[in-house]
Design a protein around this motif. Sequence first.
Motif, PDB file in Angstrom:
ATOM      1  N   LEU A   1     -24.940  11.807  15.056  1.00 17.39           N
ATOM      2  CA  LEU A   1     -23.948  12.404  14.158  1.00 17.39           C
ATOM      3  C   LEU A   1     -23.156  13.408  14.971  1.00 17.39           C
ATOM      4  CD1 LEU A   1     -22.798  13.068  11.286  1.00 17.39           C
ATOM      5  CD2 LEU A   1     -24.626  14.752  11.094  1.00 17.39           C
TER       6      LEU A   1
ATOM      7  N   VAL B   1     -20.168  16.056  14.813  1.00 18.20           N
ATOM      8  CA  VAL B   1     -19.395  16.786  13.800  1.00 18.20           C
ATOM      9  C   VAL B   1     -18.706  17.994  14.409  1.00 18.20           C
ATOM     10  CG1 VAL B   1     -20.229  16.392  11.441  1.00 18.20           C
ATOM     11  CG2 VAL B   1     -21.746  17.505  13.066  1.00 18.20           C
TER      12      VAL B   1
ATOM     13  N   HIS C   1     -13.439  15.909  14.188  1.00 18.33           N
ATOM     14  CA  HIS C   1     -14.052  14.596  14.000  1.00 18.33           C
ATOM     15  C   HIS C   1     -15.404  14.670  13.305  1.00 18.33           C
ATOM     16  CE1 HIS C   1     -14.663  16.224  18.062  1.00 18.33           C
ATOM     17  NE2 HIS C   1     -15.931  16.067  17.727  1.00 18.33           N
ATOM     18  N   THR C   2     -15.718  13.614  12.586  1.00 13.13           N
ATOM     19  CA  THR C   2     -17.034  13.464  11.961  1.00 13.13           C
ATOM     20  C   THR C   2     -17.347  11.979  12.056  1.00 13.13           C
ATOM     21  OG1 THR C   2     -16.565  15.275  10.455  1.00 13.13           O
ATOM     22  CG2 THR C   2     -18.380  13.833   9.831  1.00 13.13           C
TER      23      THR C   2
ATOM     24  N   SER D   1     -17.428   7.080   9.809  1.00  7.71           N
ATOM     25  CA  SER D   1     -16.390   8.068  10.174  1.00  7.71           C
ATOM     26  C   SER D   1     -15.892   8.751   8.914  1.00  7.71           C
ATOM     27  CB  SER D   1     -15.165   7.375  10.766  1.00  7.71           C
ATOM     28  OG  SER D   1     -15.392   6.951  12.050  1.00  7.71           O
ATOM     29  N   THR D   2     -15.225   9.884   9.107  1.00  5.28           N
ATOM     30  CA  THR D   2     -14.601  10.503   7.941  1.00  5.28           C
ATOM     31  C   THR D   2     -13.303   9.774   7.620  1.00  5.28           C
ATOM     32  OG1 THR D   2     -13.763  12.519   6.922  1.00  5.28           O
ATOM     33  CG2 THR D   2     -13.412  12.294   9.291  1.00  5.28           C
TER      34      THR D   2
ATOM     35  N   ALA E   1     -12.274  16.366   8.788  1.00  2.40           N
ATOM     36  CA  ALA E   1     -13.542  16.490   9.506  1.00  2.40           C
ATOM     37  C   ALA E   1     -14.358  17.600   8.843  1.00  2.40           C
ATOM     38  CB  ALA E   1     -13.268  16.849  10.959  1.00  2.40           C
ATOM     39  N   ALA E   2     -15.677  17.568   9.044  1.00  2.00           N
ATOM     40  CA  ALA E   2     -16.538  18.578   8.408  1.00  2.00           C
ATOM     41  C   ALA E   2     -16.146  19.990   8.856  1.00  2.00           C
ATOM     42  CB  ALA E   2     -18.001  18.293   8.733  1.00  2.00           C
TER      43      ALA E   2
ATOM     44  N   LEU F   1     -24.150  15.174   5.106  1.00  2.47           N
ATOM     45  CA  LEU F   1     -24.386  14.842   6.522  1.00  2.47           C
ATOM     46  C   LEU F   1     -25.821  14.358   6.729  1.00  2.47           C
ATOM     47  CD1 LEU F   1     -22.545  17.839   8.292  1.00  2.47           C
ATOM     48  CD2 LEU F   1     -21.719  15.499   8.060  1.00  2.47           C
TER      49      LEU F   1
END
Length: 356
Positions: free
Chosen positions: A143, A145, A149-150, A166-167, A171-172, A259
């Motif tokens: 993972l 994050v 990007h996530t 993917s998101t 992104a987180a 997550l």
Amino acid sequence: MASSTSCKENSLVLGIETSCDETAVAVVEAGLKIRSNVVSSQIPIHQRFGGVVPEVASRQHVKLIVRVLDQALRDADVTLDDISAVAVAYGPGLVGSLLVGISAAKAIALARGVPLIGVSHVLGHVYANLLAHEHLTLPAVCLTVSGGHTDILYVAPDHTYTVIGSTRDDAAGEAFDKVARVLGLGYPGGPRIDEVSRNGNPKSIEFPRPMLDEDNLDFSFSGLKTAVINHVHRLRQLDQELPISDIAASFQQAVVDVLVGKITRAAEAKQVSTVILSGGVASNTQLRRDLKSECERRGLALYYPPPSLCTDNAAMIACAGYFQYVAGRFSSLSLDAVPGLTLRESAMKEERPGKP
Ligand code: KG4
Ligand code: ZN
């Protein structure tokens, strides 16, 4: 995991990272031994604007890059003559910032006649785990994050990877930063939310857990971010005092639940027993705590880098670059910045072997 190398085993790779607001240069020996890792953060400069100002960031990189490079060589007790290859983050990131690092890397590669290796910044975050954990075994699900990007990756024993989630929007880390701004916590938001959440009740407000119950490995954080912003506006309209710690803790718990849910589902789907966490948000205390207990419950091994290797640094770029180096995957001197580089795209590029 890092034993499948060649005669290039003891080479020194110079890593350069300027994708956002950190000017960073590192020297890494044999892919895994950090000889130096210099990071000059611009956070104090951007803080007064409440976020990174791209023009200011690239100017700062121009001012700092040579000084940071000199320091990294000095700390490693080497000169440019000792360097075997130059690895540089070429995306994703801010175009003006990326170009400063890329230009510096090209100048060194050209002047010294050593290979240039373009590295995906996101992949660099994944490799930070190798620097921190010598005995990490693959395959694994990872993972990653950050602010930009996530993603969830399946990483095979030969280091090839597939993006399996993917998101679809924010992104987180981006959601952390925006919520922090609305709560008046300043920039960068993630660490501030992490901090104030310690005094808050994560169950006080029931924010949505987007896509958690959907049968896929994708994410969406934009709706959650909007739910928090709407909640804050409602309280402000009613002239009520904001329970900042409770809002921060409840928001953070919602992100962490999603997550943790998705990465453990990925481990199950791919039938792997190793889970890797990487990227700036991987320093989040609640995420580390909850993922650790969920992995323990499921008998999964969990790895994450120390906070200094979670946030942007050049050692991770040198490490990822080293593995491309031993595989003979080089870039040409026409390497360009790719601000929107996705992991899917960089996987395709890296499949093509090149010449130094
Ligand atoms: O990897 P990184 O340094 O830069 C990018 O590639 O984006 O990640 C920065 C992101 C920011 O959004 C920041 O708020 C977030 O990581 N972050 C955190 C924490 N530390 C950094 N988010 C949540 N909790 C933290 N402790
Ligand atoms: Zn990053």
